[in-house]
Design a protein around this motif. Structure first.
Motif, short mmCIF file in Angstrom:
data_model
loop_
_atom_site.label_atom_id
_atom_site.label_comp_id
_atom_site.label_asym_id
_atom_site.label_seq_id
_atom_site.Cartn_x
_atom_site.Cartn_y
_atom_site.Cartn_z
N THR A 10 39.49 18.11 31.24
CA THR A 10 40.59 17.95 32.06
C THR A 10 39.88 18.88 33.52
N SER A 11 39.96 18.04 34.97
CA SER A 11 39.76 19.19 35.31
C SER A 11 40.59 18.95 36.69
N TRP A 13 35.73 33.06 33.67
CA TRP A 13 35.83 33.68 32.06
C TRP A 13 35.48 34.97 31.08
N ILE A 14 33.94 34.38 31.86
CA ILE A 14 33.10 35.65 30.97
C ILE A 14 32.85 37.02 31.68
N LEU A 15 33.94 37.18 33.18
CA LEU A 15 34.02 38.21 33.62
C LEU A 15 35.52 39.05 33.29
N GLY A 16 36.29 37.84 33.06
CA GLY A 16 37.77 38.10 32.50
C GLY A 16 37.36 38.86 31.29
N CYS A 17 36.85 38.80 30.12
CA CYS A 17 37.05 39.12 29.39
C CYS A 17 36.03 39.69 28.64
N SER A 18 35.25 40.21 29.33
CA SER A 18 34.42 41.62 28.97
C SER A 18 35.12 42.24 29.11
N ALA A 40 34.14 18.92 47.46
CA ALA A 40 33.22 19.72 47.74
C ALA A 40 32.25 20.94 47.77
N PRO A 41 33.70 22.27 49.24
CA PRO A 41 32.96 23.01 49.83
C PRO A 41 32.55 23.69 47.95
N GLN A 42 33.09 24.08 47.08
CA GLN A 42 33.41 25.08 45.82
C GLN A 42 32.39 24.96 45.37
N ARG A 85 41.21 23.00 31.04
CA ARG A 85 42.15 23.35 33.08
C ARG A 85 42.04 23.88 33.38
N SER A 86 40.83 25.29 33.15
CA SER A 86 41.40 26.02 34.01
C SER A 86 40.51 25.38 35.50
N PRO A 87 41.35 25.12 36.85
CA PRO A 87 41.22 25.33 37.96
C PRO A 87 39.56 25.63 38.73
N TRP A 88 39.41 24.95 39.74
CA TRP A 88 37.52 25.41 40.10
C TRP A 88 37.81 26.80 40.89
N THR A 89 36.97 27.44 40.80
CA THR A 89 37.57 28.78 42.07
C THR A 89 36.43 29.29 42.18
N ARG A 90 35.54 30.09 43.65
CA ARG A 90 34.59 30.04 44.71
C ARG A 90 33.38 30.20 43.12
N LEU A 91 34.22 30.97 42.05
CA LEU A 91 32.58 32.00 41.05
C LEU A 91 32.85 30.38 40.05
#
Length: 526
Positions: A3-4, A120-125, A23-25, A108-114
């Motif tokens: 999903t998105s 997810w990679i940054l949060g789990c590290s 689009a800008p994201q 199901r994660s929303p699209w962010t600036r990253l």
């Protein structure tokens, strides 16, 4: 992804507005020299390097765990083999269970600036670094050690999965060019092999002081229950924690470089398709025939690699006169894997991925030779061949998965958003097979009479270690290669799929971009 934030669009009007907002994201941001090379999908060398280095810490930690955790549990933490078997099985099982959870949550994660995967990679590290550190801690209450290591090994496997799934799926969103994806995968696997080498080497060198004294005094060789506690360093626990701290410290550094050097881009052709719920998408992916063949074959091949890695140190320590060569043999395995990765990437570009897979078969004679004649020259020759085989076994599935996703995209046109599901379910099944293989094999040591901390093991244990280092990986590799011979995506089919997808992508931007352009023009000039 299943999903998105876009979701299925009921009509042209809402779809146009939704794409205009998003689009800008999805456009690249940050220093241009660190981002994608061109609109055509070319990846710069810096971008490939930053992407590849993001997976190095996880591989370094996993390598140290693969080679040394069993030795640590049995001969340092001194827990019974049955408990060690349960620790390994439950840990791998929790890691496998985390895969579909990771796929579901990420989809199901929303699209962010990253992007959607990078957060997810940054949060789990940081959590993964802390968990890995405490995995090598020696709690003072001896009877709770099995529970301690079971909890932290399971948590380490689960968090490792939550990082590895988005990281591996990120390949699909760096570029839509198949050659560039293969190149990025080669960079990634080379860096991951380097991480594997670094992790095992650094860990091994730091803890070598705990195991460098002679194995058993000659006068006491007849006593199989002579404890290793008297011949290991009194600071063994501190050495293991120091090694854990060094490796754990690489997580924040490497993930920061990954974030700075890469960006995620959605595929306009994919955005035009219908997105499906996670479990419905999982059913569709599991019905795709090429994916079935790939997963089934690497269930056995990956389990064979894990068993051989896990028992190499124990075999050399207890079943062969190679205890003084353990560090050198582990180092040679990993150096051979690192050095052979570029060769295998070049080879698969020349002869095709399916044909390259038979290089894994070199593991068969090497495993048999090591079990039958564990002399020093044979051991070093086997270590080099095994390293090269492990390299191709690690490279191929991640190189084949993007081809399978593209094949699915072309032949299942109404469906999309399943990229993360492909990757998460693949990791789930391979971890599940590894959990079963390691759990059963370690339990077999208990049945053979393995004594934790004993200086000399019984003949039954030595025979069992020879079976685990020779017969078990040999049979698994042969079964896996037999299944892989039925893999249906040939080089011709792969190239045809890439060409047809490129043609479809050329048609999409004209229709998908016209809506936002007109909407933006209307906003500027009412």
């Amino acid at each position: 992804m299943a999903t998105s934030s876009w979701g299925p669009s009921p009509g042209p009007g809402p779809q146009t507005l939704e794409k205009e907002e998003e689009a800008p994201q999805v456009r690249p941001s940050g220093p241009a020299s660190l981002r994608l090379g061109s609109p055509a999908g070319h990846l710069s060398v810096i971008s490939k390097l930053c992407y590849s280095i993001g997976g190095a810490p996880n591989q370094a930690a996993s390598s140290a765990v693969a080679f040394y955790l069993q030795l640590f549990l049995l001969d340092v933490a001194r827990i019974p083999a049955a408990q060690a078997s349960l620790v390994l099985f439950v840990g791998k099982l929790l890691g496998a269970a985390a895969d579909p959870v990771a796929g579901f949550l990420i989809s199901r994660s929303p699209w962010t600036r990253l992007g959607r995967l990078t957060p997810w990679i940054l949060g789990c590290s940081p959590f993964l670094a802390l968990t890995y550190f405490f995995l090598w801690f020696l709690p003072p209450i001896a009877h709770l050690r099995g529970l301690w290591y079971g909890a932290f090994y399971g948590l380490f496997q689960a968090l490792s999965t939550l990082l590895q799934v988005p990281y591996s799926a990120l390949t699909m969103f760096l570029t839509q060019d198949q050659q560039e994806r293969d190149s990025a995968t080669a960079y990634r696997m080379t860096m991951e092999m380097a991480g594997t080498l670094t992790g095992a080497t650094v860990h091994g060198l730091i803890v070598a002081g705990a195991h460098k004294t002679p194995r058993c005094p000659e006068a006491n060789l007849t006593d199989p229950l002579l404890s290793l506690a008297s011949i290991t360093s009194p600071h063994t626990s501190q050495l293991y924690m120091t090694a854990a701290g060094v490796i754990a410290g690489t997580y924040p550094l490497c993930t920061a470089l990954l974030t700075l050097g890469t960006t995620e881009e959605e595929d306009l052709y994919i955005l035009e398709q219908q997105r499906v719920p996670f479990f419905q998408g999982l059913g569709h992916t599991l019905q795709h025939q090429p994916y079935q063949k790939l997963v089934a074959s690497f269930l056995f091949i990956t389990a064979a690699v894990q068993v051989q890695q896990s028992y190499l140190v124990l075999f050399c320590t207890h079943a062969a006169p190679l205890s003084t060569h353990v560090q050198s043999l582990v180092l040679l395995v990993l150096v051979a894997a690192v050095l052979s990765t570029p060769f295998w990437e070049w080879f698969l570009q020349r002869v095709g991925k399916k044909a390259t897979a038979y290089g894994i078969g070199a593991m068969v004679p090497s495993a048999v030779m090591l079990a039958a004649a564990p002399t020093v020259p044979v051991a070093y020759a086997v270590a080099f061949v095994s390293g090269a085989s492990i390299s191709v076994a690690s490279l191929l599935p991640w190189s084949m998965l993007p081809d399978i996703v593209d094949d699915f995209r072309l032949h299942k046109l109404p469906l999309t958003g399943l990229e993360t599901i492909f990757y998460s379910s693949y990791v789930f099944f391979t971890k599940l097979s590894g959990a079963g293989a390691l759990g059963i094999s370690t339990l077999s040591l208990e049945f053979a009479g393995y004594e934790s901390g004993a200086c000399k093991q019984s003949d039954k244990v030595i025979i069992m270690l020879k079976v685990l280092i020779g017969a078990v990986p040999t049979s698994m590799v042969l079964i896996g290669l037999a299944i892989l011979s039925l893999y249906p995506i040939t080089e011709q089919r792969r190239q045809e799929t890439a060409h047809r997808l490129d043609m479809l992508r050329k048609e999409v931007p004209m229709s998908s971009n016209s809506g936002p352009s007109e909407a933006q023009g209307g906003a500027a000039d009412p």
